[in-house]
Scaffold this motif. Structure first.
Motif, PDB file in Angstrom:
ATOM      1  N   GLN A 140       0.863  -1.188   0.000  1.00 42.51           N
ATOM      2  CA  GLN A 140       0.000   0.000   0.000  1.00 42.51           C
ATOM      3  C   GLN A 140       0.893   1.229   0.000  1.00 42.51           C
ATOM      4  OE1 GLN A 140      -3.734   0.492   1.483  1.00 42.51           O
ATOM      5  NE2 GLN A 140      -3.980  -1.529   2.394  1.00 42.51           N
ATOM      6  N   VAL A 141       0.511   2.211  -0.807  1.00 40.49           N
ATOM      7  CA  VAL A 141       1.290   3.437  -0.919  1.00 40.49           C
ATOM      8  C   VAL A 141       0.375   4.622  -0.637  1.00 40.49           C
ATOM      9  CG1 VAL A 141       2.683   4.890  -2.457  1.00 40.49           C
ATOM     10  CG2 VAL A 141       2.782   2.410  -2.678  1.00 40.49           C
ATOM     11  N   TYR A 142       0.815   5.469   0.243  1.00 36.78           N
ATOM     12  CA  TYR A 142       0.088   6.719   0.480  1.00 36.78           C
ATOM     13  C   TYR A 142       1.103   7.826   0.244  1.00 36.78           C
ATOM     14  CZ  TYR A 142      -1.201  10.715   3.406  1.00 36.78           C
ATOM     15  OH  TYR A 142      -1.438  11.978   3.868  1.00 36.78           O
TER      16      TYR A 142
ATOM     17  N   MET B 127       1.952  11.917  -1.897  1.00 37.48           N
ATOM     18  CA  MET B 127       1.422  13.144  -2.500  1.00 37.48           C
ATOM     19  C   MET B 127       2.522  13.803  -3.318  1.00 37.48           C
ATOM     20  SD  MET B 127       1.307  14.765   1.223  1.00 37.48           S
ATOM     21  CE  MET B 127       0.734  13.179   1.760  1.00 37.48           C
ATOM     22  N   ALA B 128       2.083  14.532  -4.351  1.00 39.91           N
ATOM     23  CA  ALA B 128       3.061  15.174  -5.220  1.00 39.91           C
ATOM     24  C   ALA B 128       3.896  16.202  -4.452  1.00 39.91           C
ATOM     25  CB  ALA B 128       2.342  15.836  -6.390  1.00 39.91           C
ATOM     26  N   GLU B 129       3.380  16.708  -3.337  1.00 40.39           N
ATOM     27  CA  GLU B 129       4.144  17.666  -2.522  1.00 40.39           C
ATOM     28  C   GLU B 129       5.362  16.997  -1.879  1.00 40.39           C
ATOM     29  OE1 GLU B 129       0.932  17.444  -2.579  1.00 40.39           O
ATOM     30  OE2 GLU B 129       0.072  19.451  -2.824  1.00 40.39           O
TER      31      GLU B 129
ATOM     32  N   GLY C 279      -3.839  18.025   4.927  1.00 39.66           N
ATOM     33  CA  GLY C 279      -5.301  18.025   4.810  1.00 39.66           C
ATOM     34  C   GLY C 279      -5.874  16.621   4.926  1.00 39.66           C
ATOM     35  N   ASP C 280      -5.008  15.617   5.077  1.00 39.91           N
ATOM     36  CA  ASP C 280      -5.492  14.241   5.228  1.00 39.91           C
ATOM     37  C   ASP C 280      -5.684  13.931   6.701  1.00 39.91           C
ATOM     38  OD1 ASP C 280      -5.472  13.615   2.490  1.00 39.91           O
ATOM     39  OD2 ASP C 280      -3.308  13.264   2.545  1.00 39.91           O
ATOM     40  N   MET C 281      -6.825  13.317   7.016  1.00 41.22           N
ATOM     41  CA  MET C 281      -7.106  12.934   8.391  1.00 41.22           C
ATOM     42  C   MET C 281      -6.633  11.495   8.566  1.00 41.22           C
ATOM     43  SD  MET C 281      -8.329  15.739   9.351  1.00 41.22           S
ATOM     44  CE  MET C 281      -8.991  15.468  10.985  1.00 41.22           C
TER      45      MET C 281
ATOM     46  N   GLU D  16      -7.863  10.459  -9.113  1.00 43.15           N
ATOM     47  CA  GLU D  16      -7.869  11.779  -9.766  1.00 43.15           C
ATOM     48  C   GLU D  16      -8.504  12.761  -8.798  1.00 43.15           C
ATOM     49  OE1 GLU D  16      -6.485  12.247 -12.591  1.00 43.15           O
ATOM     50  OE2 GLU D  16      -7.109  10.820 -14.127  1.00 43.15           O
ATOM     51  N   LYS D  17      -7.806  13.872  -8.519  1.00 43.55           N
ATOM     52  CA  LYS D  17      -8.340  14.803  -7.544  1.00 43.55           C
ATOM     53  C   LYS D  17      -9.132  15.905  -8.260  1.00 43.55           C
ATOM     54  CE  LYS D  17      -5.780  12.365  -4.764  1.00 43.55           C
ATOM     55  NZ  LYS D  17      -4.883  11.696  -5.670  1.00 43.55           N
ATOM     56  N   ILE D  18     -10.306  16.217  -7.715  1.00 42.71           N
ATOM     57  CA  ILE D  18     -11.140  17.271  -8.298  1.00 42.71           C
ATOM     58  C   ILE D  18     -11.331  18.338  -7.237  1.00 42.71           C
ATOM     59  CG2 ILE D  18     -13.383  17.818  -9.329  1.00 42.71           C
ATOM     60  CD1 ILE D  18     -13.645  14.744  -9.884  1.00 42.71           C
TER      61      ILE D  18
HETATM   62  P1  AMP Z   1      -1.609  13.422  -5.464  1.00 43.31           P
HETATM   63  O1  AMP Z   1      -0.703  14.530  -5.118  1.00 43.31           O
HETATM   64  O2  AMP Z   1      -2.470  13.662  -6.662  1.00 43.31           O
HETATM   65  O3  AMP Z   1      -0.913  12.100  -5.503  1.00 43.31           O
HETATM   66  O4  AMP Z   1      -2.680  13.328  -4.265  1.00 43.31           O
HETATM   67  C1  AMP Z   1      -2.265  13.156  -2.952  1.00 43.31           C
HETATM   68  C2  AMP Z   1      -3.452  12.855  -2.095  1.00 43.31           C
HETATM   69  O5  AMP Z   1      -4.077  11.632  -2.504  1.00 43.31           O
HETATM   70  C3  AMP Z   1      -3.118  12.637  -0.636  1.00 43.31           C
HETATM   71  O6  AMP Z   1      -2.945  13.840   0.062  1.00 43.31           O
HETATM   72  C4  AMP Z   1      -4.336  11.853  -0.184  1.00 43.31           C
HETATM   73  O7  AMP Z   1      -5.446  12.698   0.029  1.00 43.31           O
HETATM   74  C5  AMP Z   1      -4.661  10.977  -1.385  1.00 43.31           C
HETATM   75  N1  AMP Z   1      -4.028   9.656  -1.261  1.00 43.31           N
HETATM   76  C6  AMP Z   1      -2.889   9.231  -1.838  1.00 43.31           C
HETATM   77  N2  AMP Z   1      -2.641   7.951  -1.524  1.00 43.31           N
HETATM   78  C7  AMP Z   1      -3.647   7.549  -0.712  1.00 43.31           C
HETATM   79  C8  AMP Z   1      -3.956   6.324  -0.037  1.00 43.31           C
HETATM   80  N3  AMP Z   1      -3.198   5.235  -0.160  1.00 43.31           N
HETATM   81  N4  AMP Z   1      -5.072   6.295   0.731  1.00 43.31           N
HETATM   82  C9  AMP Z   1      -5.861   7.384   0.864  1.00 43.31           C
HETATM   83  N5  AMP Z   1      -5.636   8.561   0.241  1.00 43.31           N
HETATM   84  C10 AMP Z   1      -4.535   8.643  -0.544  1.00 43.31           C
END
Ligand code: AMP
Length: 557
Positions: free
Chosen positions: A338-340, A342-344, A422-424, A448-450
């Motif tokens: 699992q990968v979580y 963000m582009a930041e 901004g992620d909880m 895809e973020k909207i």
């Molecule tokens: P992006 O920069 O388009 O990759 O979006 C980043 C955001 O995607 C994060 O701040 C989260 O809100 C969401 N995100 C990315 N990976 C996960 C994950 N494995 N589970 C839940 N949310 C995720």
């Protein structure tokens, strides 16, 4: 420093250098080294095209020389809107060699997003296919060019080229290296603390914000993300997500090609295409968003193909829930990561030696020992372990500020440089994180973020609309889809098809179009008079449940 970017404080930067996180080399240099070392190995496979590292290096240097000759170098910005292709990979590394900065747009973006980004970044060049998925990019480019005086070059990677457009093939097929030595490129090498690429935020406030990632930090991020998500240098990565998105770029394409791996590019994400490629190319690593994985698991193609080469399936971009995570392991074996991320910056992964339940239930932990994170309440005080709070983070590959956005930077970063995701999230007893939701006004449609605000602003410009709010509605496949609530002006009428035709005409990417419209007499408001999105989310959830239970019929709009 490029004007408009925010540097790490100098003592922090020195520490990152001293500890070896920042190697002080440019990505172009590392590519050059890798391409020489692995010259005879296969590097990129796209349909019938197969190139070795030697061939890729020749192409990259040639296109880089052409770029330099045309002024595409030294900090100039280049909009990348290419589908997954050999050309996109060549152009990407060519830019990095000459210090031009790719802007990681998607083929799905349309006039609205491109015009904003081109103006905002002062883009000098724009790379497009002639047509892709039945959309004519040339006519979009010709329409926009008039409005963008700073844009000098539009380069088209396939098919016929119109007036004032440059054909990529004319560059890639012209052996300029016989007239100009590739050694000339050395003078253009960017500094390692200079931006390598501009990623885009899936941000909640209007149009995407620009994320400048330096050579130093992006290189470090790439190496770690790849190794922690099970990508081996002798492996084969299949890239089916849009390759300029941070996850496939930083986790697959870039580290793969900097370490001698094979990169297989896919144009489609259907189960047959993916299963065939895994089997025929012996794919070892694959990254995906949860919606894709659910689709694959349900398909006969996945059940009946030989997928035994697969060592790691990295799933992220949106939450993969425990039940489908369990099914991935049940169907494909212990390959799930699992990968979580963000582009930041910050990226978290589960690790192969985590207990299976931890891989199923959590979204991993930071990939770098130097990533700092806190889980905080609204006042930025840390919550008790196990409680839900906002994740804030800083570290050697997490930006300290968006490009040219001092206002946003004041609210999106803490005074001591932590990025407010901004992620909880909640800390799992294993030390990994569980992503519980978001406090940003953002819809995550299968990764895809909207930005709700961006779409609301466009809906409000419709003559029949008085007020509008866009919210996420739960969806079993995509996680979330977007639903627009509107009130209408007296005598006005609107249905979903009319609204979407109007929005398409405004030139926004299709994935941002609302998938349901609710016309209401008034929008609920909070005690302070703001539109209550919470009430709207509850309302749509209730409606979906009732429809699912057959209590009410789905309205036709
Ligand atoms: P992006 O920069 O388009 O990759 O979006 C980043 C955001 O995607 C994060 O701040 C989260 O809100 C969401 N995100 C990315 N990976 C996960 C994950 N494995 N589970 C839940 N949310 C995720």
């Amino acid at each position: 420093m490029l004007e408009g970017t925010v540097a790490w404080p100098s003592d922090v930067a020195s520490r990152y250098r001293a500890r070896g996180y920042w190697r002080g080399v440019s990505i172009g240099d590392v590519f050059e080294e890798a391409a020489q070392r692995h010259a005879e190995r296969e590097a990129v496979i796209e349909d019938a095209k197969r190139v070795t590292y030697r061939e890729l290096r020749t192409l990259v240097n040639r296109v880089a020389l052409h770029f330099a000759e045309r002024g595409i170098c030294s900090g100039r910005r280049v909009i990348f809107q290419l589908p997954n292709s050999l050309e996109a990979i060549v152009a990407y590394f060519a830019c990095l060699k000459v210090g031009a900065i790719p802007i990681a747009c998607l083929p799905a973006h349309r006039q609205f997003e491109i015009e904003h980004l081109a103006r905002f970044t002062g883009a000098f060049a724009w790379l497009i296919p002639a047509t892709y998925r039945e959309f004519n990019f040339i006519s979009m480019a010709e329409d926009l060019r008039e409005k963008l005086p700073e844009l000098r070059e539009i380069i088209v990677t396939d098919g016929a080229c119109g007036k004032n457009l440059t054909s990529y093939d004319d560059l890639a097929l012209d052996p300029i290296e016989q007239r100009r030595s590739p050694a000339a490129l050395n003078a253009l090498r960017p500094r390692p603390d200079f931006p390598a690429v501009f990623q885009l935020s899936g941000g909640s406030t209007g149009l995407p914000k620009v994320i400048p990632r330096t050579h130093n930090d992006y290189l470090y991020n790439s190496y770690l993300l790849a190794s922690q998500s099970g990508f081996c240098a002798d492996g084969t990565a299949l890239i089916a997500l849009p390759m300029m998105h941070n996850f496939p770029l930083a986790g697959g394409v870039q580290p793969g090609l900097l370490r001698g791996a094979r990169i297989v590019l896919a144009h489609k994400t259907d189960p047959e295409t993916i299963a065939n490629l895994i089997e025929s190319e012996g794919v070892t690593w694959l990254c995906a968003v949860p919606a894709m994985v659910l689709n694959w698991l349900n398909s006969p193609a996945f059940r009946h193909s030989d997928l035994s080469s697969l060592r790691s399936l990295a799933v992220g971009g949106a939450r993969l829930h425990p039940e489908p995570a369990r099914r991935v392991i049940g169907t494909l074996g212990p390959v799930l990561t699992q990968v979580y991320g963000m582009a930041e910056g910050l990226c978290c992964t589960t690790r192969p030696d985590d207990p299976e339940e931890v891989i199923i239930e959590t979204q991993g932990r930071p990939i770098s020992e130097a990533d700092e994170f806190r889980i905080v309440d609204e006042r930025l005080n840390e919550v008790e372990p196990g409680e839900i709070g906002e994740l804030i983070t800083r570290g050697p590959y997490t930006i300290r500020g968006y490009y040219k956005a001092p206002e946003h930077n004041r609210t999106n970063f803490t005074a001591d440089g932590f990025y407010r995701t901004g992620d909880m999230v909640r800390l799992h007893p294993s030390g990994n994180l569980v992503i519980e939701g978001r406090n940003k006004d953002l819809i995550n449609r299968g990764g895809e973020k909207i930005s709700a605000e961006e779409v609301e602003n466009l809906i409000l410009s419709h003559p029949a609309v008085l007020s509008a709010a866009v919210v996420a509605m739960p969806d079993p496949l995509m996680g979330e889809r977007s639903c627009a609530y509107v009130t209408l002006r007296q005598g006005g009428t609107l249905d979903l098809a009319q609204l979407n035709r109007f929005l398409e005409h405004k030139g926004i990417a299709r994935f941002k179009l609302p998938e349901r419209l609710e016309v209401v007499a008034s929008l609920p408001v909070t005690a302070v008079g703001k539109i209550s999105k919470k009430d709207l989310r509850d309302d749509i959830k209730r409606k979906l449940q009732e429809e699912g239970a057959g209590l009410t019929r789905r309205p036709s709009s």
